[in-house]
Design a protein around this motif. Structure first.
Motif, PDB file in Angstrom:
ATOM      1  N   VAL A 125     -73.093  13.865  59.699  1.00 23.62           N
ATOM      2  CA  VAL A 125     -72.705  14.228  58.450  1.00 23.62           C
ATOM      3  C   VAL A 125     -72.210  13.512  57.434  1.00 23.62           C
ATOM      4  CG1 VAL A 125     -70.473  15.319  59.166  1.00 23.62           C
ATOM      5  CG2 VAL A 125     -71.958  16.397  57.533  1.00 23.62           C
ATOM      6  N   ARG A 126     -71.855  13.585  56.108  1.00 22.65           N
ATOM      7  CA  ARG A 126     -71.237  12.954  55.332  1.00 22.65           C
ATOM      8  C   ARG A 126     -71.181  14.077  53.969  1.00 22.65           C
ATOM      9  NH1 ARG A 126     -74.706  10.457  50.972  1.00 22.65           N
ATOM     10  NH2 ARG A 126     -76.674  11.352  51.112  1.00 22.65           N
ATOM     11  N   LEU A 127     -69.934  13.892  53.536  1.00 20.73           N
ATOM     12  CA  LEU A 127     -69.398  14.858  52.688  1.00 20.73           C
ATOM     13  C   LEU A 127     -69.094  14.375  51.223  1.00 20.73           C
ATOM     14  CD1 LEU A 127     -66.593  16.509  54.982  1.00 20.73           C
ATOM     15  CD2 LEU A 127     -69.184  17.251  54.937  1.00 20.73           C
ATOM     16  N   ASN A 128     -70.443  14.184  50.548  1.00 23.03           N
ATOM     17  CA  ASN A 128     -70.095  13.465  49.330  1.00 23.03           C
ATOM     18  C   ASN A 128     -70.076  14.591  48.131  1.00 23.03           C
ATOM     19  OD1 ASN A 128     -70.895  11.178  50.677  1.00 23.03           O
ATOM     20  ND2 ASN A 128     -72.388  10.553  49.104  1.00 23.03           N
ATOM     21  N   GLY A 129     -69.385  14.221  46.924  1.00 25.67           N
ATOM     22  CA  GLY A 129     -69.301  15.004  45.919  1.00 25.67           C
ATOM     23  C   GLY A 129     -68.445  16.098  46.131  1.00 25.67           C
ATOM     24  N   SER A 130     -68.707  17.239  45.762  1.00 20.93           N
ATOM     25  CA  SER A 130     -68.145  18.499  46.017  1.00 20.93           C
ATOM     26  C   SER A 130     -67.975  19.026  47.434  1.00 20.93           C
ATOM     27  CB  SER A 130     -68.549  19.554  45.166  1.00 20.93           C
ATOM     28  OG  SER A 130     -68.413  19.410  43.659  1.00 20.93           O
ATOM     29  N   ILE A 131     -68.910  18.682  48.196  1.00 19.97           N
ATOM     30  CA  ILE A 131     -68.972  18.992  49.665  1.00 19.97           C
ATOM     31  C   ILE A 131     -67.992  18.565  50.323  1.00 19.97           C
ATOM     32  CG2 ILE A 131     -70.501  19.076  51.552  1.00 19.97           C
ATOM     33  CD1 ILE A 131     -72.770  17.864  49.870  1.00 19.97           C
ATOM     34  N   ALA A 132     -67.288  17.763  50.030  1.00 16.91           N
ATOM     35  CA  ALA A 132     -65.967  17.335  50.701  1.00 16.91           C
ATOM     36  C   ALA A 132     -64.918  18.443  50.706  1.00 16.91           C
ATOM     37  CB  ALA A 132     -65.538  15.932  50.394  1.00 16.91           C
ATOM     38  N   SER A 154     -71.854   6.599  50.329  1.00 16.82           N
ATOM     39  CA  SER A 154     -72.995   6.298  49.595  1.00 16.82           C
ATOM     40  C   SER A 154     -73.698   5.094  49.741  1.00 16.82           C
ATOM     41  CB  SER A 154     -72.629   6.381  48.006  1.00 16.82           C
ATOM     42  OG  SER A 154     -72.331   7.531  47.674  1.00 16.82           O
ATOM     43  N   ASN A 155     -73.092   4.474  50.960  1.00 11.37           N
ATOM     44  CA  ASN A 155     -73.699   3.202  51.487  1.00 11.37           C
ATOM     45  C   ASN A 155     -74.934   3.217  52.088  1.00 11.37           C
ATOM     46  OD1 ASN A 155     -71.509   0.907  51.129  1.00 11.37           O
ATOM     47  ND2 ASN A 155     -70.511   2.646  51.651  1.00 11.37           N
ATOM     48  N   PHE A 156     -76.059   2.725  51.382  1.00 14.82           N
ATOM     49  CA  PHE A 156     -77.423   2.591  52.084  1.00 14.82           C
ATOM     50  C   PHE A 156     -77.477   1.879  53.533  1.00 14.82           C
ATOM     51  CE2 PHE A 156     -78.421   2.416  47.454  1.00 14.82           C
ATOM     52  CZ  PHE A 156     -78.830   3.713  47.267  1.00 14.82           C
ATOM     53  N   GLY A 157     -78.118   2.915  54.284  1.00 13.79           N
ATOM     54  CA  GLY A 157     -78.199   2.452  55.601  1.00 13.79           C
ATOM     55  C   GLY A 157     -77.269   2.649  56.461  1.00 13.79           C
ATOM     56  N   ARG A 158     -75.969   3.229  55.918  1.00 12.41           N
ATOM     57  CA  ARG A 158     -74.892   3.579  56.774  1.00 12.41           C
ATOM     58  C   ARG A 158     -74.707   5.215  56.464  1.00 12.41           C
ATOM     59  NH1 ARG A 158     -69.174   1.375  55.810  1.00 12.41           N
ATOM     60  NH2 ARG A 158     -69.135   2.965  53.898  1.00 12.41           N
ATOM     61  N   ARG A 159     -75.042   5.541  55.467  1.00 15.85           N
ATOM     62  CA  ARG A 159     -74.643   6.858  54.790  1.00 15.85           C
ATOM     63  C   ARG A 159     -74.850   8.382  55.681  1.00 15.85           C
ATOM     64  NH1 ARG A 159     -78.043   8.498  49.591  1.00 15.85           N
ATOM     65  NH2 ARG A 159     -80.212   7.830  50.402  1.00 15.85           N
ATOM     66  N   MET A 160     -76.388   7.960  56.426  1.00 16.62           N
ATOM     67  CA  MET A 160     -76.740   8.989  57.010  1.00 16.62           C
ATOM     68  C   MET A 160     -76.582   8.869  58.729  1.00 16.62           C
ATOM     69  SD  MET A 160     -80.171  10.372  55.041  1.00 16.62           S
ATOM     70  CE  MET A 160     -80.806   8.769  54.742  1.00 16.62           C
TER      71      MET A 160
END
Length: 356
Positions: free
Chosen positions: A264-271, A304-310
């Motif tokens: 899980v990552r909590l970008n934008g409003s999701i955090a 938002s780092n590609f390769g790490r974000r997911m």
């Protein structure tokens, strides 16, 4: 206080707040005006909004999802999954990523016609198109509107490969078409299972089908030779991370041929939405879970780092990766999703006279 005893907890919804839309000047607030004791009444029923787009297939240029083509017949999703990355996209429509995302659903009724136009473009070369790249194409309103089934009929008509990701057993309604496509190696189905624990599932994904129901989807589709991948996603450290082996085993026992996962990552409003939710739903472990998520994303809730974000990184993420690999080696050794067959694609002027 458990969330069941909290009068401020909205049962049957994932988000507990409507976060501010950064694209809007005005802000929606629920604070009382001084001297007014009555509760602020809101329309809690699901509302539909019609959109008539000029195109329906989107292509991702992200390095993580390079050249992924996708269709989303619906924006917003009644499933209400608290962690859903698609919540942020609702702000582009002038809505909140919070409660609005779950009860203000945008409908694209002309999606099947636009897909047919897409297939008939000059020099079109067939590619796999993903249904539900953003929101679930089999969410509850699909039962009444049937847009996804009409899209599937177009895919079969033109013999173009399609891949689904869903957590709703409504997909079983379309087994007749899926079976025909599977015979031609034109379909992959991804079934998302976040937890096998019903009490956790109800809090994380309040309007989704139970894990038992999703396992039944895997079994029934596998029985008609539709290849199914289980997605243990997203993994939330401290909440469902210990369930990875059990999810993969349960899916494998019912015929799944592949597995995947994301952290899980909590970008934008999701955090803000997720933090508010977990403090209400799991107040005793909220800080621990949030800190473990940060540990997977270089100290941040968002990534938002590609390769790490997911996939995450760090010791916690690596332990999840290792647990996933061991479970796949143990329960899915020798299995794999069959490749798509693009040779069957038939443009309008040369298509066969029968769908089946």
């Amino acid at each position: 206080m458990a969330h069941e005893d909290n009068p401020e907890y909205f049962r049957g919804r994932g988000a507990q707040v409507n976060t501010h839309n950064k694209f809007l000047k005005s802000k929606y607030v629920l604070e009382h005006i001084e001297g007014i004791d009555e509760p602020l009444l809101e329309n809690t029923a699901t509302q539909l909004y019609e959109e008539s787009p000029k195109k329906i297939v989107s292509e991702s240029n992200s390095p993580d999802l390079s050249h992924m083509h996708s269709i989303n017949p619906y924006q917003g999703c009644e499933h209400g999954c608290i962690y859903c990355y698609a919540r942020n996209s609702h702000e582009y429509y002038g809505f909140s990523a919070g409660l609005d995302f779950e009860r203000k659903i945008i409908v694209k009724r002309n999606a099947p016609e636009l897909l047919e136009q897409y297939f008939n473009r000059k020099n079109y070369e067939p590619v796999c198109i993903v249904l539900s790249g953003n929101t679930d194409c089999y969410q509850p309103i699909e039962r009444r509107l049937g847009i996804t089934r009409r899209l599937l009929e177009v895919f079969l008509k033109y013999r173009n490969p399609v891949s689904f990701i869903t957590k709703n057993n409504l997909i079983l309604r379309d087994m007749d078409i899926l079976a025909e496509m599977a015979k031609l190696n034109l379909v992959h189905v991804n079934v998302s299972i976040t937890s096998l624990k019903e009490d956790l599932r109800q809090k994380l994904e309040p309007r989704t089908v139970t894990a038992t129901g999703r396992l039944a989807v895997i079994q029934k589709l596998s029985q008609i030779n539709v290849p199914v991948r289980v997605m243990a996603a997203p993994i939330i450290p401290g909440l469902n991370s210990n369930e990875v082996p059990n999810i993969i085993k349960a899916a494998a026992d019912r015929g799944a041929v592949s597995a995947g996962f994301t952290i899980v990552r909590l970008n934008g409003s999701i955090a803000e939405i997720f933090t508010d939710w977990i403090e209400k739903a799991f107040p005793d472990r909220a800080d621990k879970v949030l800190n473990m998520i940060r540990a997977c994303h270089d100290g941040q809730l968002n990534d938002s780092n590609f390769g790490r974000r997911m996939s995450g990184d760090g010791k916690i993420a690596e332990s999840i990766h290792q647990m996933f690999r061991m479970a796949c080696n143990r329960f899915m050794a020798g299995r794999e999703m069959p490749p798509f067959d693009y040779s069957h694609f038939t443009p309008r002027n040369g298509k066969q006279t029968s769908l089946f």
